[in-house]
Design an enzyme around this catalytic site. Structure first.
Site, PDB file in Angstrom:
ATOM      1  N   ALA A  14       0.829  -1.208   0.000  1.00  0.00           N
ATOM      2  CA  ALA A  14       0.000   0.000   0.000  1.00  0.00           C
ATOM      3  C   ALA A  14       0.859   1.251   0.000  1.00  0.00           C
ATOM      4  O   ALA A  14       0.515   2.263   0.620  1.00  0.00           O
ATOM      5  CB  ALA A  14      -0.911  -0.010   1.231  1.00  0.00           C
ATOM      6  N   ARG A  44      -1.864   9.218 -10.821  1.00  0.00           N
ATOM      7  CA  ARG A  44      -3.009   9.460 -11.722  1.00  0.00           C
ATOM      8  C   ARG A  44      -4.278   9.823 -10.959  1.00  0.00           C
ATOM      9  O   ARG A  44      -5.238  10.315 -11.556  1.00  0.00           O
ATOM     10  CB  ARG A  44      -3.237   8.231 -12.598  1.00  0.00           C
ATOM     11  CG  ARG A  44      -2.140   8.027 -13.645  1.00  0.00           C
ATOM     12  CD  ARG A  44      -2.247   6.652 -14.279  1.00  0.00           C
ATOM     13  NE  ARG A  44      -3.541   6.430 -14.879  1.00  0.00           N
ATOM     14  CZ  ARG A  44      -4.007   5.238 -15.244  1.00  0.00           C
ATOM     15  NH1 ARG A  44      -3.253   4.161 -15.025  1.00  0.00           N
ATOM     16  NH2 ARG A  44      -5.184   5.112 -15.795  1.00  0.00           N
ATOM     17  N   TYR A  73      -2.553  -6.656  -2.731  1.00  0.00           N
ATOM     18  CA  TYR A  73      -2.339  -5.267  -3.114  1.00  0.00           C
ATOM     19  C   TYR A  73      -3.503  -4.424  -2.594  1.00  0.00           C
ATOM     20  O   TYR A  73      -4.664  -4.764  -2.794  1.00  0.00           O
ATOM     21  CB  TYR A  73      -2.227  -5.136  -4.635  1.00  0.00           C
ATOM     22  CG  TYR A  73      -0.954  -5.729  -5.182  1.00  0.00           C
ATOM     23  CD1 TYR A  73       0.132  -4.918  -5.498  1.00  0.00           C
ATOM     24  CD2 TYR A  73      -0.819  -7.105  -5.360  1.00  0.00           C
ATOM     25  CE1 TYR A  73       1.323  -5.456  -5.982  1.00  0.00           C
ATOM     26  CE2 TYR A  73       0.360  -7.652  -5.839  1.00  0.00           C
ATOM     27  CZ  TYR A  73       1.427  -6.826  -6.147  1.00  0.00           C
ATOM     28  OH  TYR A  73       2.604  -7.367  -6.611  1.00  0.00           O
TER      29      TYR A  73
END
Length: 451
Positions: free
Chosen positions: A9, A15, A103
Site C-alpha cells: 500500500a 493518476r 495489493y
C-alpha cells in the site's frame, strides 16, 4: 499452516491527482485498502503487515481504525514490488508459515480465490494468481506447462506466440515465508526502471528446482484502481454485485440501479427498498422493513416491520424498534425509538429516547445542544407530543403525558400530565394595516433614495 498477509500500500497513485494516498480512496464508502484487508481476513491470518509509503501516517491511522492488531511498515523509497515485500522481512522474523501477498489497490479478490491459493501452496513452493483476460493488452503473460508455471513474460519482452496467451499475471503471490524472503534476496534490479520486481521470483524459484504453479480467478477480481475513472468503475462493480446479492437473498429493490450501498450494509429478506435510497456505513435493516424513496441511512439499526421515509435521514446511533414509523423530512440521531412509536413528519429527534407507541407531532425538535455540550431528552410510553413542540434538553416527558401544540418544554412533565408552555395570544385591532403602511412607506423611500 499459519498465514501472514503482506498488503502492498505504498504507491502514491499519481493518476489520482490527490493528496490522499491511493489505497485510502473509498469504494462503497470504505477505503479500498479495507476491502483488501477484509478479503485477507477470511484466511484467519496470524499476522497482517501493511507496507506503506506515500502518506504513511494517513495509512497508519486508517489501518488502526480497521484492525488495531495489523502492523504497518514503511517503504521509504518505492523501488519495486519485491523491495516492498522485503520491508516486511523484519516484522516477520521467526515466522514459519505462509505469506500471501495482496495489493491495497486491488480490492475485489474473493475469499474463495485466496483459499484456493492457500490450498495450492500445499502442492507447490510458490503460487501466483492469474486470470483469463478478455483483452490481455500489456499484462504480463503466465507461461504454463500443465499445472507448472514456467515463467512470467512482460508484454514488451514477449514473442508473438507468448503475446497470444490470454492467461495473465495479477501480481498476487503466496509462498512459505522463509523461501519467499530467500528468493527476494536474490532479485536484481537490472532493468530499465532499476526496480526489484516480485515477478522475478518465478524464474529464481525454477532455477532452484522449486515447484511453481498458478491459480486462476475471474478477471473482475483482479481489477486494479489507478485513476478516478477506475475508482468509479470499481464502485459501480461493487454496487452491481451487492445489489444482485441482496435480491438473491430476498430483498426487493424497486429500482436497483438507484440504490447506493455501503461496504458493510446488511438488509434482511422481505425488506422493500424504494428508489434513490443511500446507505452509509454501519447500517443494519432487519427483515420485513420498508425504506421509502430518497432516504439516507448511516450508522443505524432498523428493526423488523419498521417504515422509514420517504425523505428521511437516520444518522449514527439511530435505533428503530419493531413497527416504528419515521416519516418524511424526519431526522433521527443517537436516539432510540421504541416499538410502535411514530415520528411521521418534519421533526428532529437527537440524543433522545422515545417510548413505546408514543406519537411525535409534526415540527417537533429535541433541542439537544447548548452551544458547548449535548443533552438528552427522554419521552415515555404512549405519550403525545403536540405539533411544533420544542423540547429543551435535558428534559423528561413521562408515560401517557401530553404537550400542547407549539409548546416550549423546559421542565419535566410527569406521567399523565398535560404541559402548556406558550405565550398567551393577544390581538391588536387594526395594527396589521398600520404596520404594513409604515413598512411600505419605508420601502418606497429607500427605493427613491437609491435612484
Amino acid at each position: 499452516m499459519s498465514i501472514a498477509l503482506v498488503i502492498l500500500a505504498a504507491g502514491k497513485g499519481t493518476r489520482m491527482n490527490s493528496d490522499l494516498p491511493k489505497v485510502l480512496h473509498p469504494i462503497a464508502q470504505a477505503p479500498m485498502l479495507e476491502h483488501a484487508m477484509a478479503a485477507g481476513r477470511t484466511l484467519a491470518p496470524e499476522r497482517t503487515i501493511i507496507v506503506a509509503g506515500h502518506g504513511a501516517d494517513q495509512v497508519r491511522k486508517a489501518v488502526a481504525g480497521i484492525d488495531e492488531e495489523a502492523d504497518v511498515v514503511l517503504q521509504e523509497e518505492q523501488l519495486g514490488t519485491a523491495h516492498a515485500v522485503d520491508q516486511a522481512r523484519t516484522a516477520l522474523t521467526g515466522f514459519e508459515g505462509d505469506v500471501v501477498v495482496l495489493y491495497g489497490d486491488t480490492p475485489f479478490v474473493s475469499a474463495e480465490t485466496l483459499e484456493r491459493m492457500v490450498e495450492a501452496r500445499q502442492r507447490a513452493d510458490l503460487v501466483v494468481l492469474g486470470f483469463e483476460a478478455a483483452d490481455p493488452g500489456r499484462y504480463g503473460r503466465l507461461v504454463m506447462d500443465g499445472d507448472s508455471l514456467e515463467r512470467i513474460v512482460e508484454f514488451k519482452d514477449a514473442s508473438e506466440t507468448e503475446r497470444a496467451i490470454s492467461f495473465c499475471n495479477s501480481g498476487l503471490m503466496a509462498g512459505k515465508a522463509s523461501a519467499l524472503f530467500d528468493l527476494i534476496a536474490k532479485v536484481g534490479n537490472e532493468n530499465a526502471s532499476g526496480e526489484y520486481y516480485l515477478t522475478d521470483l518465478v524464474e529464481l524459484a525454477r532455477r532452484e528446482d522449486l515447484k511453481v504453479t498458478a491459480v486462476s480467478c475471474d478477471e473482475a477480481e483482479t481489477l486494479g484502481v489507478n485513476s478516478r475513472t477506475e475508482l468509479a468503475q470499481a464502485d459501480a462493480l461493487f454496487q452491481a454485485r451487492a445489489r444482485a446479492d441482496l435480491m438473491e437473498l430476498g430483498v426487493t429493490l424497486m429500482a436497483p440501479e438507484t440504490v447506493y450501498l455501503a461496504f458493510d450494509t446488511f438488509i434482511g429478506r422481505d425488506t422493500v427498498i424504494e428508489p434513490n435510497v443511500v446507505f452509509g456505513p454501519g447500517v443494519t435493516v432487519e427483515s420485513g422493513a420498508l425504506i421509502r424513496a430518497f432516504s439516507h441511512l448511516e450508522g443505524c439499526h432498523v428493526s423488523r416491520g419498521a417504515k422509514v421515509g420517504p425523505y428521511a435521514r437516520l444518522r449514527p446511533g439511530a435505533e428503530l424498534a419493531e413497527d416504528t414509523h419515521v416519516g418524511n423530512f424526519v431526522e433521527i440521531k443517537n436516539a432510540e425509538i421504541a416499538a410502535g412509536a411514530k415520528v411521521n413528519h418534519l421533526s428532529y429527534i437527537g440524543d433522545a429516547s422515545v417510548g413505546k407507541e408514543t406519537n411525535i407531532g409534526a415540527g417537533t425538535i429535541t433541542c439537544n445542544y447548548d452551544g458547548v455540550m449535548k443533552h438528552r431528552t427522554e419521552i415515555g410510553a404512549r405519550a403525545f407530543i403536540g405539533s411544533n413542540t420544542m423540547l429543551v434538553a435535558p428534559v423528561r416527558v413521562g408515560n401517557e403525558a401530553m404537550t400542547a401544540t407549539g409548546a416550549v418544554i423546559t421542565k419535566n412533565v410527569e406521567d399523565g400530565d398535560l404541559a402548556l408552555a406558550r405565550a398567551e395570544q393577544t390581538n391588536k385591532p387594526g395594527r396589521a394595516r398600520k404596520l404594513m403602511d409604515i413598512l411600505r412607506a419605508k420601502k418606497a423611500r429607500l427605493q427613491k433614495e437609491a435612484k
